[in-house]
Design an enzyme around this catalytic site. Structure first.
Site, mmCIF file in Angstrom:
data_model
loop_
_atom_site.group_PDB
_atom_site.id
_atom_site.type_symbol
_atom_site.label_atom_id
_atom_site.label_comp_id
_atom_site.label_asym_id
_atom_site.label_seq_id
_atom_site.Cartn_x
_atom_site.Cartn_y
_atom_site.Cartn_z
ATOM 1 N N TYR A 1 -27.743 60.150 3.336
ATOM 2 C CA TYR A 1 -28.144 58.841 2.774
ATOM 3 C C TYR A 1 -28.999 58.085 3.793
ATOM 4 C CZ TYR A 1 -27.654 54.177 0.658
ATOM 5 O OH TYR A 1 -27.893 52.942 0.099
ATOM 6 N N LYS B 1 -32.926 56.831 3.427
ATOM 7 C CA LYS B 1 -33.352 55.433 3.500
ATOM 8 C C LYS B 1 -34.326 55.201 4.673
ATOM 9 C CE LYS B 1 -31.269 53.925 -0.195
ATOM 10 N NZ LYS B 1 -32.039 53.429 -1.345
ATOM 11 N N VAL C 1 -22.669 45.874 -0.416
ATOM 12 C CA VAL C 1 -22.716 45.161 -1.690
ATOM 13 C C VAL C 1 -21.619 45.703 -2.605
ATOM 14 C CG1 VAL C 1 -24.225 44.363 -3.543
ATOM 15 C CG2 VAL C 1 -25.225 45.134 -1.381
#
Ligand code: NAD
Length: 260
Positions: A156, A160, A189
């Site tokens: 991941y 990114k 989040v």
């Protein structure tokens, strides 16, 4: 009468994408809500929420890892809503695995969805901006993991970091045409993505469900978990006239976790 500006948001059926779609609608954009076909019901719900704000909206099916599908989604958005001004390349997935266990198939999958999608989204948007004579805005989903590598989120993080590189390169390539390219870098989040990350981290490190999330939240200077609306505010800025002189930036919106 001039048409309203139009924004397409990928992965807008839920989470951060939904909040961005609603915020841009509140800002006066008409919105194409793009997501996978299995998210159609949720996406249609977002369309109704936008219409309740007095804006036009359509749901468009697109797997962002397919250049043909994202191109078709951009065409449909422009055709049905009458312009094309902003693309938010928001859709993305997480993978939670130690580096030693990541398979080639998993790497291919996360790069197709998180990285290839951004390149295809930029290509489709620029073709449409140029066709319509629009100076467009391209806004990509990065992450705190685009600035610092996070353990057990290696693939991941790599994906990114790649989004950050593409954002910087595209900003320079597209500046002569007047298009800007920026990215938002959220922290922790509370969406379906963190439900999954917390669940997988628990399986790997044996901590009770919720503890990995809480430990990350405890490291946030502003002392609370991030809301999708916190991210949407930054995207609203990038899409606004106020950001006309901002390009190539990756803006941390993490409540104070990383400082660069
Ligand atoms: P989420 O899982 O709640 O929602 C992601 C949405 O993307 C879903 O609607 C899903 O259907 C859609 N999607 C997934 N694969 C797709 C594909 N191939 N084509 C089209 N749509 C697809 O996730 P979220 O938390 O809202 O994350 C949105 C973006 O923000 C992602 O790029 C994510 O990496 C990034 N981000 C999230 C966090 C976080 O803490 N949640 C932090 C930093 C960055």
């Amino acid at each position: 009468m001039t048409n309203s500006k139009v924004a397409l948001v990928t992965g807008a059926g839920q989470g951060i994408g939904r909040a961005i779609a609603l915020k841009l609608a509140a800002d006066g954009f008409d919105i194409a809500v793009a997501d996978l076909s299995f998210q159609q019901e949720k996406g249609e719900g977002v369309v109704r929420e936008i219409e309740a704000l007095g804006r036009k909206a359509v749901f468009v099916t697109a797997d962002v890892s397919s250049k043909d599908e994202i191109t078709a989604a951009v065409d449909t958005a422009a055709e049905k809503l009458g312009s094309f001004d902003v693309i938010v390349n928001n859709a993305g997935i997480a993978q939670v695995k130690p580096i030693s266990e990541i398979t080639g198939e998993e790497l291919d999958k996360i790069f197709r969805i998180n990285v290839n999608s951004v390149v295809f989204g930029i290509q489709a948007a620029v073709a449409k901006f140029d066709e319509l004579g629009v100076k467009g805005r391209i806004i990509n989903a990065a992450s705190i993991a685009a600035i610092q590598g996070f353990p057990i989120l290696g693939a991941y993080s790599a994906s990114k970091f790649a989004v950050r590189g593409i954002t910087q390169a595209a900003a320079q390539e597209l500046a002569p045409k007047g298009h800007t390219v920026n990215a938002y870098a959220p922290g922790i989040v509370g969406t379906g993505m963190w439900d999954l990350i917390d669940e997988r981290l628990s399986e790997i490190n044996g901590k009770p469900r919720g503890q990995n999330l809480q430990e990350n939240v405890d490291s946030i200077a502003l002392g609370r978990i991030e809301k999708p609306e916190d991210v949407a505010g930054v995207v609203s800025f990038f899409a606004s006239d106020n950001a006309g002189y901002v390009t190539g930036q990756v803006l941390l919106v993490d409540g104070g976790m990383l400082y660069n």
